[in-house]
Design a protein around this motif. Structure first.
Motif, PDB file in Angstrom:
ATOM      1  N   LEU A 125       0.826  -1.198   0.000  1.00  0.00           N
ATOM      2  CA  LEU A 125       0.000   0.000   0.000  1.00  0.00           C
ATOM      3  C   LEU A 125       0.864   1.253   0.000  1.00  0.00           C
ATOM      4  CD1 LEU A 125      -2.540  -1.256   2.704  1.00  0.00           C
ATOM      5  CD2 LEU A 125      -2.698  -1.477   0.206  1.00  0.00           C
ATOM      6  N   THR A 126       0.267   2.390  -0.258  1.00  0.00           N
ATOM      7  CA  THR A 126       0.982   3.665  -0.280  1.00  0.00           C
ATOM      8  C   THR A 126       1.879   3.792   0.952  1.00  0.00           C
ATOM      9  OG1 THR A 126      -0.878   4.677  -1.428  1.00  0.00           O
ATOM     10  CG2 THR A 126       0.696   6.179  -0.380  1.00  0.00           C
ATOM     11  N   GLY A 127       3.154   4.072   0.726  1.00  0.00           N
ATOM     12  CA  GLY A 127       4.114   4.240   1.814  1.00  0.00           C
ATOM     13  C   GLY A 127       4.817   2.962   2.229  1.00  0.00           C
ATOM     14  N   ASP A 128       4.346   1.805   1.776  1.00  0.00           N
ATOM     15  CA  ASP A 128       5.004   0.531   2.106  1.00  0.00           C
ATOM     16  C   ASP A 128       6.253   0.343   1.255  1.00  0.00           C
ATOM     17  OD1 ASP A 128       2.939  -0.065   3.847  1.00  0.00           O
ATOM     18  OD2 ASP A 128       2.021  -1.593   2.558  1.00  0.00           O
ATOM     19  N   THR A 129       7.197  -0.418   1.784  1.00  0.00           N
ATOM     20  CA  THR A 129       8.388  -0.809   1.037  1.00  0.00           C
ATOM     21  C   THR A 129       8.457  -2.332   1.015  1.00  0.00           C
ATOM     22  OG1 THR A 129       9.560   1.178   1.743  1.00  0.00           O
ATOM     23  CG2 THR A 129      10.911  -0.630   0.916  1.00  0.00           C
ATOM     24  N   ALA A 130       8.275  -2.919  -0.177  1.00  0.00           N
ATOM     25  CA  ALA A 130       8.352  -4.376  -0.308  1.00  0.00           C
ATOM     26  C   ALA A 130       9.815  -4.806  -0.204  1.00  0.00           C
ATOM     27  CB  ALA A 130       7.764  -4.806  -1.646  1.00  0.00           C
ATOM     28  N   LYS A 131      10.036  -5.937   0.466  1.00  0.00           N
ATOM     29  CA  LYS A 131      11.403  -6.436   0.628  1.00  0.00           C
ATOM     30  C   LYS A 131      11.375  -7.951   0.749  1.00  0.00           C
ATOM     31  CE  LYS A 131      14.304  -4.318   3.369  1.00  0.00           C
ATOM     32  NZ  LYS A 131      15.092  -3.841   4.530  1.00  0.00           N
ATOM     33  N   ILE A 132      12.320  -8.598   0.061  1.00  0.00           N
ATOM     34  CA  ILE A 132      12.573 -10.021   0.251  1.00  0.00           C
ATOM     35  C   ILE A 132      13.939 -10.102   0.932  1.00  0.00           C
ATOM     36  CG2 ILE A 132      12.954 -12.255  -0.838  1.00  0.00           C
ATOM     37  CD1 ILE A 132      11.143 -11.288  -3.153  1.00  0.00           C
TER      38      ILE A 132
END
Length: 142
Positions: A125-132
């Protein structure tokens, strides 16, 4: 007939550029995300739904991103981190799969090389940072 562990490791190392030569796909392979379950049939039926816009782009990987392959698998050695989302990706749908590509986007050759389910499916969502996180993305050749 099966490949030996040696040859499986050789194929995987070459595919992501870990064998001191460049990958046959160029200097990099790219990691993407999908909200649908991919298939490996053909380009017209891969069934990949990537986010579009809102600061989403496939993430470039190089030899330093990956460990050296052993016994038929290769794993990320570093985190793969996307840019902070400037809007809800895929209309707030859960992202459920990681994908590996031979190009940054559809303007290149755009071939899906590998895919696998994410351990935790969730929306970005807006403002999230996806990370693996490092060690949490593994490609297996068996």
């Amino acid at each position: 007939m099966s490949f030996t562990d040696y040859y499986e490791a050789k194929i995987l190392n070459e595919a992501v550029g870990c064998d001191n030569t460049s990958s046959p796909f160029g200097a990099n392979v790219w990691v993407g995300l999908s909200s649908t379950t991919p298939t490996d049939a053909s380009a017209s039926t891969w069934n990949v739904t990537e986010p579009s816009g809102d600061a989403y782009t496939r993430q470039s990987t190089s030899s330093g991103t990956w460990t050296t392959a052993t016994v038929g698998s290769i794993t990320t050695a570093t985190d793969i981190t996307w840019t902070e989302a400037s809007g809800n990706w895929v209309s707030s749908a859960n992202l459920t799969y990681a994908t590996i590509w031979d190009s940054l986007d559809s303007s290149g050759s755009n071939n899906l090389l590998a895919y696998g389910a994410l351990t935790v499916a969730k929306p970005v969502l807006t403002g999230d940072t996806a990370k693996i996180l490092a060690g949490n993305l593994t490609i297996t050749l068996a």
